[in-house]
Design an enzyme around this catalytic site. Structure first.
Site, mmCIF file in Angstrom:
data_model
loop_
_atom_site.group_PDB
_atom_site.id
_atom_site.type_symbol
_atom_site.label_atom_id
_atom_site.label_comp_id
_atom_site.label_asym_id
_atom_site.label_seq_id
_atom_site.Cartn_x
_atom_site.Cartn_y
_atom_site.Cartn_z
ATOM 1 N N ARG A 27 0.730 -1.700 -0.300
ATOM 2 C CA ARG A 27 -0.164 0.197 -0.213
ATOM 3 C C ARG A 27 0.396 1.125 -0.315
ATOM 4 O O ARG A 27 -0.165 2.370 0.151
ATOM 5 C CB ARG A 27 -0.870 -0.156 0.791
ATOM 6 C CG ARG A 27 -1.998 -1.117 1.061
ATOM 7 C CD ARG A 27 -2.972 -1.107 2.631
ATOM 8 N NE ARG A 27 -3.470 -0.037 2.920
ATOM 9 C CZ ARG A 27 -4.758 -0.254 3.307
ATOM 10 N NH1 ARG A 27 -5.168 -1.154 2.274
ATOM 11 N NH2 ARG A 27 -5.327 0.606 2.985
ATOM 12 N N TRP A 74 2.547 6.066 6.263
ATOM 13 C CA TRP A 74 2.821 7.656 5.048
ATOM 14 C C TRP A 74 2.557 8.638 5.043
ATOM 15 O O TRP A 74 1.538 8.877 5.410
ATOM 16 C CB TRP A 74 1.624 6.490 3.625
ATOM 17 C CG TRP A 74 2.796 6.881 2.407
ATOM 18 C CD1 TRP A 74 2.929 6.411 1.392
ATOM 19 C CD2 TRP A 74 1.877 8.262 1.613
ATOM 20 N NE1 TRP A 74 3.218 7.349 0.179
ATOM 21 C CE2 TRP A 74 2.340 8.839 0.149
ATOM 22 C CE3 TRP A 74 1.054 9.516 1.970
ATOM 23 C CZ2 TRP A 74 2.149 9.706 -0.431
ATOM 24 C CZ3 TRP A 74 0.800 10.129 0.895
ATOM 25 C CH2 TRP A 74 1.523 10.287 -0.373
ATOM 26 N N LYS A 493 3.544 5.049 -17.014
ATOM 27 C CA LYS A 493 4.514 4.209 -16.457
ATOM 28 C C LYS A 493 5.132 4.692 -15.760
ATOM 29 O O LYS A 493 5.759 3.852 -15.340
ATOM 30 C CB LYS A 493 3.542 3.051 -17.284
ATOM 31 C CG LYS A 493 3.353 1.804 -17.035
ATOM 32 C CD LYS A 493 2.111 1.808 -16.193
ATOM 33 C CE LYS A 493 1.215 2.012 -14.975
ATOM 34 N NZ LYS A 493 -0.208 1.900 -15.141
ATOM 35 N N GLU A 496 6.435 6.787 -13.315
ATOM 36 C CA GLU A 496 6.255 6.665 -12.283
ATOM 37 C C GLU A 496 7.321 5.787 -11.836
ATOM 38 O O GLU A 496 7.522 5.219 -9.926
ATOM 39 C CB GLU A 496 4.493 6.298 -11.924
ATOM 40 C CG GLU A 496 4.288 4.557 -12.241
ATOM 41 C CD GLU A 496 3.001 4.502 -11.767
ATOM 42 O OE1 GLU A 496 2.352 4.960 -10.915
ATOM 43 O OE2 GLU A 496 2.836 3.929 -12.793
ATOM 44 N N HIS A 512 2.082 22.066 -32.304
ATOM 45 C CA HIS A 512 1.240 23.123 -31.621
ATOM 46 C C HIS A 512 2.331 22.927 -30.371
ATOM 47 O O HIS A 512 2.377 23.871 -28.816
ATOM 48 C CB HIS A 512 -0.067 22.776 -31.708
ATOM 49 C CG HIS A 512 -0.348 21.941 -32.877
ATOM 50 N ND1 HIS A 512 -0.958 23.762 -33.524
ATOM 51 C CD2 HIS A 512 -1.428 21.695 -33.440
ATOM 52 C CE1 HIS A 512 -1.746 22.828 -34.404
ATOM 53 N NE2 HIS A 512 -1.144 21.324 -34.272
HETATM 54 C C1 F6R Z 1 -0.803 4.172 -11.316
HETATM 55 C C2 F6R Z 1 -1.539 4.278 -10.425
HETATM 56 C C3 F6R Z 1 -2.338 5.305 -9.702
HETATM 57 C C4 F6R Z 1 -3.510 4.862 -9.533
HETATM 58 C C5 F6R Z 1 -4.786 5.813 -8.769
HETATM 59 C C6 F6R Z 1 -6.036 5.863 -9.093
HETATM 60 O O1 F6R Z 1 -0.143 3.642 -12.439
HETATM 61 O O2 F6R Z 1 -1.473 2.916 -10.090
HETATM 62 O O3 F6R Z 1 -2.399 6.333 -10.545
HETATM 63 O O4 F6R Z 1 -4.462 4.405 -10.899
HETATM 64 O O5 F6R Z 1 -4.158 6.486 -7.590
HETATM 65 O O6 F6R Z 1 -6.243 3.933 -8.023
HETATM 66 P P1 F6R Z 1 -7.170 3.235 -8.268
HETATM 67 O O7 F6R Z 1 -7.835 2.722 -8.905
HETATM 68 O O8 F6R Z 1 -7.531 2.390 -6.996
HETATM 69 O O9 F6R Z 1 -8.467 4.068 -7.648
#
Ligand code: F6R
Length: 616
Positions: A27, A74, A493, A496, A512
């Site tokens: 998480r 976190w 992708k 990140e 543009h």
């Molecule tokens: C990128 C990624 C995030 C999630 C975003 C929404 O790879 O996984 O951008 O897509 O945090 O998360 P959910 O889908 O759990 O609402």
């Protein structure tokens, strides 16, 4: 984001808590800790770093304990320091607390507690809540209250503003955990002679499949033998125990070096699971069990609004292209985080769809609530069964792709795009989409998993390509029509997990502005299947080449781009146009993965990111 685990029962708590917390590491975390109780008070272990690290410290100490609460933090309030990590212990040493969420009025509460002599050792809102509970506990205890601990939690929670998922222990009551939620998910794991609480059921894997989903405003008391649920007014609430099927190996990497790679390779099976039982018997359309809307209701819909965040937002954007094409219904797409604070005029008869893998993303959840409050029909596409969004939406579609542990979304994204395409076919077939076109699309979907296998066989080709480009610091991802949202996703992708700066653009927009970035140090990756746009994209490729920009192209087998010189080409099988984004997303995932590995990045846990973003 933060994760909570609590255990009370007959077994040794430290091992169970350490294993449970390790399972929640996906998480996202910056620190971790445990509070263990064995009848002679509460012992706290916490530090910055991984749950594995603090887990080793705990196991070395060989503490005898049959209950405990644990946390991965976190940071939101206060820096990443040992004293800011959870659990927090009250000044009196009797109350230990772990908390997810944000206590918005913590400054006022802290000032008040300071005036009564409480001293604080951290900058956190959590330590304030811990001492607030402790101060009520002392009052109730001295008044001889029959359950001072439980009532001190009620009293404190009635005072706080904000969101919380908490687990609390009291040194005077070994073998009892009190837990409560408002806006931050918590589930109870009901075992034999033991009970658990956690932010998500991953923590219970291998111990129990019997789950109770706690609702907002509920407080649960757990002992080893029993559990009770109350509302904040101390009224008992009935609990429904659900059985969830979770396999041990779903939470293990197996032979894969990273969860992300495992999840990329799981896609053929994951998409089969998303489709299972969702085609009509004549294979001319799709069907869904949980929409809670009749065909006549859906025919009245004349607009759809899709909302999500991050990768899920990219799936929403693809839904626009696909559903408008298949069902001819206008689709709007909004970032949930923006829409919730905007006074957007949304026409009547708009169907609101949210997409969220976790079903817990705070912005998506709040935007959903706002739309429900305004009286719109709401549906959700989510992966996590029993998640808050799944629970609160008027109806929905589960993705059934199994837990996604890698922070970068892969199988959840392809499944979200597939499910929105299936929604497009369903709505289209209630309108003008012909039976033969429906059958063609269903056949295309059924063939998709095998085609994904063919793309996955190109993994070593993509690995070599990623190694070649891994040292660049800037990247452009370009595509037209349905390949534009995919360009955004490819760029996200890459940035990140590899920390390479990348931007996604519609290829025709290059002239543009972004063309100024093109140079020998900034490669462009084009997603250009052989479709009606291919000649246009071929011209865009020439524009980049003419300016010395390195070019990578993902195209379909046999396309004219396969034979072009001076560019790197990855060829994937052809499929129906509406399904191409799914197939083309696989090489993008593999490219980013291998680039990140080549740069030595922590692929599954990229810096600063959390899997499930449960705060604003
Ligand atoms: C990128 C990624 C995030 C999630 C975003 C929404 O790879 O996984 O951008 O897509 O945090 O998360 P959910 O889908 O759990 O609402």
């Amino acid at each position: 984001m933060c994760g909570i685990v609590g255990y009370v029962g007959d077994d040794a708590a430290p091992k169970i808590l350490v294993e449970g917390l390790n399972r929640l590491a996906y998480r996202g975390y910056d620190s971790a800790g445990h509070a263990l109780m064995n009848g002679s008070g509460i012992k706290i272990f916490k530090d910055v770093g991984s749950p594995e690290h603090i887990g080793q410290v705990v196991m070395k100490e060989k503490v005898m304990a049959n209950s405990g609460i644990s946390h991965t933090r976190w940071a939101t309030h206060g820096g990443v320091t040992p004293s800011n990590s959870h659990p927090h212990l009250s000044n009196c040493g009797r109350i230990a607390l772990v908390h997810n969420g944000v206590i918005e009025n913590f400054v006022t509460l802290r000032n008040r507690l300071q005036q009564t002599g409480v001293t604080f050792h951290s900058e956190t809102d959590t330590e304030v809540l811990c001492n607030l509970i402790a101060s009520y506990y002392e009052d109730f205890r001295s008044e001889g209250h029959e359950d001072a601990f439980l009532h001190s939690v009620f009293a404190a929670l009635r005072e706080v503003k904000g969101s919380y998922g908490i687990a609390v222990m009291c040194g005077d009551q070994p073998g009892r955990i009190i837990t409560a939620r408002l806006g931050s998910s918590l589930v109870l794991g009901i075992g034999n002679g033991e009970n658990m609480v956690a932010s998500d059921a991953a923590a219970f894997c291998g111990r129990t499949n019997n789950i109770v989903y706690l609702d907002d405003g509920q407080v649960a008391c757990l002992t080893g033998k029993d559990f009770e649920i109350f509302n904040l007014d101390n009224e008992r609430v009935a609990a429904e125990i659900c059985e969830v099927q979770s396999e041990h190996q779903e939470y293990e990497r197996g032979d894969f070096p990273h969860f992300m790679l495992k999840e990329i390779f799981e896609q053929p099976e994951a998409l089969r699971n998303s489709m299972r039982g969702r085609f009509s018997s004549d294979n001319s359309t799709t069907k869904f069990g949980g929409l809670n809307l009749e065909a006549k209701d859906l025919r009245r819909i004349n607009r759809i609004l899709f909302m999500g965040c991050g990768t899920a937002w990219h799936a929403c954007l693809l839904a626009k292209y696909i559903i408008e094409k298949l069902a001819r219904i206008p689709v709007d797409v909004e970032y949930a985080s923006e829409l919730r604070y905007r006074n957007a005029p949304i026409p009547d008869n708009t169907l609101v769809f949210v997409i969220s893998q976790s079903g817990e993303t705070a912005d998506t959840l709040e935007a959903l609530r706002e739309m429900k409050r305004k009286g719109f029909e709401t549906l959700a596409i989510t992966n996590v069964v029993g998640s808050t969004i799944a629970h609160e939406a008027g109806g929905g579609i589960y993705q059934h792709v199994g837990p996604e542990i890698g922070v970068a979304s892969t199988k959840a994204f392809s499944s979200q795009v597939l499910l929105t395409t299936m929604v497009g076919v369903f709505l289209g077939r209630l309108r003008d989409l012909s039976m033969s076109e429906g059958m063609r699309l269903v056949k295309g979907m059924q063939e998709l998993p095998d085609k994904i296998v063919q793309v996955l066989q190109k993994a070593s080709e993509l690995e070599a390509l990623a190694k070649k480009y891994a040292e660049y610091n800037d990247f452009l991802f370009l595509g037209r029509q349905m390949m534009f949202p995919l360009a955004l996703e490819g760029a996200l992708k890459l940035k990140e997990i590899s920390y390479i700066h990348a931007e996604g653009y519609p290829a025709a927009e290059m002239k543009h502005g972004p063309l100024a970035l093109v140079s020998p140090t900034c490669p462009s990756l084009f997603i250009a299947p052989e479709d009606e746009m291919i000649d246009k994209v071929a011209s865009n490729i020439q524009e980049v080449k003419a300016r010395g920009g390195p070019v990578i192209v993902i195209t379909t087998e046999g396309s004219p781009l396969c034979d072009q010189e001076g560019i790197d080409v990855i060829a994937i099988p052809q499929t129906c146009e509406s399904l191409m984004p799914i197939l083309a997303s696989i090489p993008l995932q593999l490219f980013s993965y291998y680039a990140a590995v080549a740069r030595g990045c922590n692929v599954d846990r990229p810096r600063n990111l959390a899997k499930s973003v449960t705060v604003e």
